[in-house]
Design a protein around this motif. Sequence first.
Motif, short mmCIF file in Angstrom:
data_model
loop_
_atom_site.label_atom_id
_atom_site.label_comp_id
_atom_site.label_asym_id
_atom_site.label_seq_id
_atom_site.Cartn_x
_atom_site.Cartn_y
_atom_site.Cartn_z
N ALA A 1 -5.17 16.04 -1.23
CA ALA A 1 -4.62 17.38 -1.03
C ALA A 1 -5.76 18.33 -0.72
N THR A 2 -5.47 19.34 0.09
CA THR A 2 -6.50 20.31 0.43
C THR A 2 -5.90 21.67 0.74
N LEU A 3 -6.69 22.69 0.45
CA LEU A 3 -6.36 24.06 0.84
C LEU A 3 -7.19 24.48 2.05
N ALA A 4 -7.92 23.55 2.64
CA ALA A 4 -8.83 23.86 3.74
C ALA A 4 -8.25 23.56 5.11
N SER A 5 -7.16 22.80 5.17
CA SER A 5 -6.58 22.41 6.45
C SER A 5 -5.09 22.18 6.27
N SER A 6 -4.32 22.55 7.29
CA SER A 6 -2.87 22.33 7.24
C SER A 6 -2.45 21.12 8.07
N TYR A 7 -3.41 20.36 8.58
CA TYR A 7 -3.08 19.25 9.48
C TYR A 7 -2.16 18.24 8.80
N GLU A 8 -1.08 17.94 9.47
CA GLU A 8 -0.10 16.93 9.05
C GLU A 8 0.69 17.30 7.80
N ASP A 9 0.48 18.50 7.26
CA ASP A 9 1.34 19.03 6.21
C ASP A 9 1.45 18.06 5.03
N ALA A 10 2.64 17.57 4.74
CA ALA A 10 2.85 16.72 3.57
C ALA A 10 3.70 15.51 3.95
N TYR A 11 3.35 14.36 3.40
CA TYR A 11 4.15 13.15 3.62
C TYR A 11 3.76 12.08 2.62
N GLU A 12 4.61 11.05 2.52
CA GLU A 12 4.28 9.84 1.77
C GLU A 12 4.61 8.64 2.62
N VAL A 13 3.82 7.58 2.49
CA VAL A 13 4.00 6.35 3.25
C VAL A 13 4.02 5.18 2.27
N TYR A 14 5.02 4.31 2.41
CA TYR A 14 5.15 3.12 1.57
C TYR A 14 5.18 1.90 2.49
N MET A 15 4.11 1.11 2.44
CA MET A 15 3.97 -0.04 3.33
C MET A 15 4.28 -1.33 2.60
N GLY A 16 5.14 -2.14 3.21
CA GLY A 16 5.50 -3.42 2.62
C GLY A 16 5.43 -4.54 3.63
N SER A 17 5.72 -5.74 3.19
CA SER A 17 5.60 -6.92 4.05
C SER A 17 6.66 -6.95 5.14
N ASN A 18 7.80 -6.29 4.94
CA ASN A 18 8.86 -6.27 5.95
C ASN A 18 8.89 -4.99 6.77
N SER A 19 8.57 -3.88 6.15
CA SER A 19 8.62 -2.61 6.87
C SER A 19 7.84 -1.54 6.12
N THR A 20 7.66 -0.42 6.78
CA THR A 20 7.02 0.75 6.20
C THR A 20 8.00 1.90 6.24
N ILE A 21 8.09 2.64 5.14
CA ILE A 21 8.94 3.83 5.07
C ILE A 21 8.05 5.06 5.02
N VAL A 22 8.35 6.05 5.85
CA VAL A 22 7.61 7.32 5.87
C VAL A 22 8.56 8.43 5.48
N PHE A 23 8.19 9.19 4.43
CA PHE A 23 8.91 10.40 4.03
C PHE A 23 8.20 11.61 4.61
N ARG A 24 8.98 12.53 5.18
CA ARG A 24 8.42 13.79 5.66
C ARG A 24 9.29 14.94 5.20
N ASP A 25 8.69 16.13 5.13
CA ASP A 25 9.42 17.37 4.91
C ASP A 25 10.32 17.28 3.68
N ARG A 26 11.61 17.61 3.84
CA ARG A 26 12.53 17.69 2.70
C ARG A 26 13.29 16.38 2.48
N VAL B 1 0.86 -1.19 0.00
CA VAL B 1 0.00 0.00 0.00
C VAL B 1 0.89 1.23 0.00
N ALA B 2 0.46 2.28 -0.69
CA ALA B 2 1.15 3.57 -0.63
C ALA B 2 0.10 4.66 -0.47
N ARG B 3 0.46 5.70 0.26
CA ARG B 3 -0.46 6.83 0.39
C ARG B 3 0.34 8.10 0.67
N GLY B 4 -0.27 9.24 0.41
CA GLY B 4 0.40 10.50 0.64
C GLY B 4 -0.60 11.63 0.75
#
Length: 418
Positions: free
Chosen positions: A280-305, A186-189
């Motif tokens: 994406a939304t212009l109505a709320s700044s909650y949690e800013d920006a990120y991407e999440v990549y979920m796999g069978s061994n681990s999940t990687i989360v990208f934040r900020d820069r 699964v991936a989400r952002g």
Amino acid sequence: MTGKNVSRRAFLMGGAVLSGAGLVRAAKIKTRAWPGNRNDVNCGIIGYGPRGREITETLARVPGARVSAICDTYAPMLRRAQRDVPEATQHQDYREILDNADIQAVIIATPTHLHHDIVINALDAGKNIYCEAPMASSIDDAKSIARAARDAPNQIFQVGQIYRSNPQHLSVFQFMRSGAIGKPAVARGQWHAKESWRRASPNADRVRELNWRLDPEVSLGLIGESALLQMDVAYWVLGELPSSVHGFGQIMLWDDGREIPDTIQTIFEFPSGLHMIFDATLASSYEDAYEVYMGSNSTIVFRDRGKAWMFKEVDSLMLGWEVYARKDRFYKETGIALLANATQLDAQNLDPTEDDPNVETPLWYAMQEFMDNHAFGPYPPTANWERGLEATAIAVIANQAILERSHKKIDPLFYTLD
């Protein structure tokens, strides 16, 4: 990416960019010194809005770069340019910059729908080009630009998909492609910011110019004008381009007569069967920006820069180095830091979410790559015309799906030149 477990030896071989303690060493990558026998590159900035000003300020810190000319069609912006960079000439017509034989490079920071003609004319004038992303506002324009750039192999053409030049992203990219997350599932952002996008001016013509993002005839909306860089990271690290997209768009806060949604949701489908959910939304700044990549061994989360953390599954193999790595607590989960110089951050008593003063911005690294290409190239940039065409095609089709609240297939021919 493979779904097989990775042995410690294979992981270390494939992820040589990681230190023995499991910390990404991106910030310790040595930047190339500007060759002493090379003159500075005279650069022309076309478009002196917020992004053009940010690029100008960044170039002042990049070895080998000299901002020699600035163009903007709005006279007050040129007066500001005169105050900011008094040594640069000011122009209301970008062709004056293209006609100047002393200008080797142009940076195009105009609204997206204006890129095409400027890029084509700049290539015809023999200039090296850095074009902000998205490369174009339509697939036809993107293909026209791509074809012209392809046919000018002795000129540099770099697109502003800046994370492809960022050492942090490059390091974590190698880590993910080594198979450390196992089988991707699964991936989400998201991209969230509370702002209207609407700009005011006492001049009616200027109001129209400033609010081009709200014009459905030329704007690629939130998915193209705000989220494109994150989507570019997604299909880069996943190693495949999306084959279709389902989109939804609505106005949830800024009900001021606009036609461009201020809130969107998308589901991208990839050929492997993986889906990525992005909103994406212009109505709320909650949690800013990120991407999440979920796999069978681990999940990687990208934040900020480019900050990243790995969250391991309890049944995944121990790789060894993570025992010594920095750990950060996120609610009920513990993430293994994949941060440049995480131990130095600890020594400076800096929170892991704070910006590391030892690391430059992704834009700086993109500008440095552009300058290095003048000294040691020309060679294909990491974000070349091919990457620009792919990103534009995805943004255009996704924006259509959002406006129509429909499912759209992405023709593979959109990604390539005929």
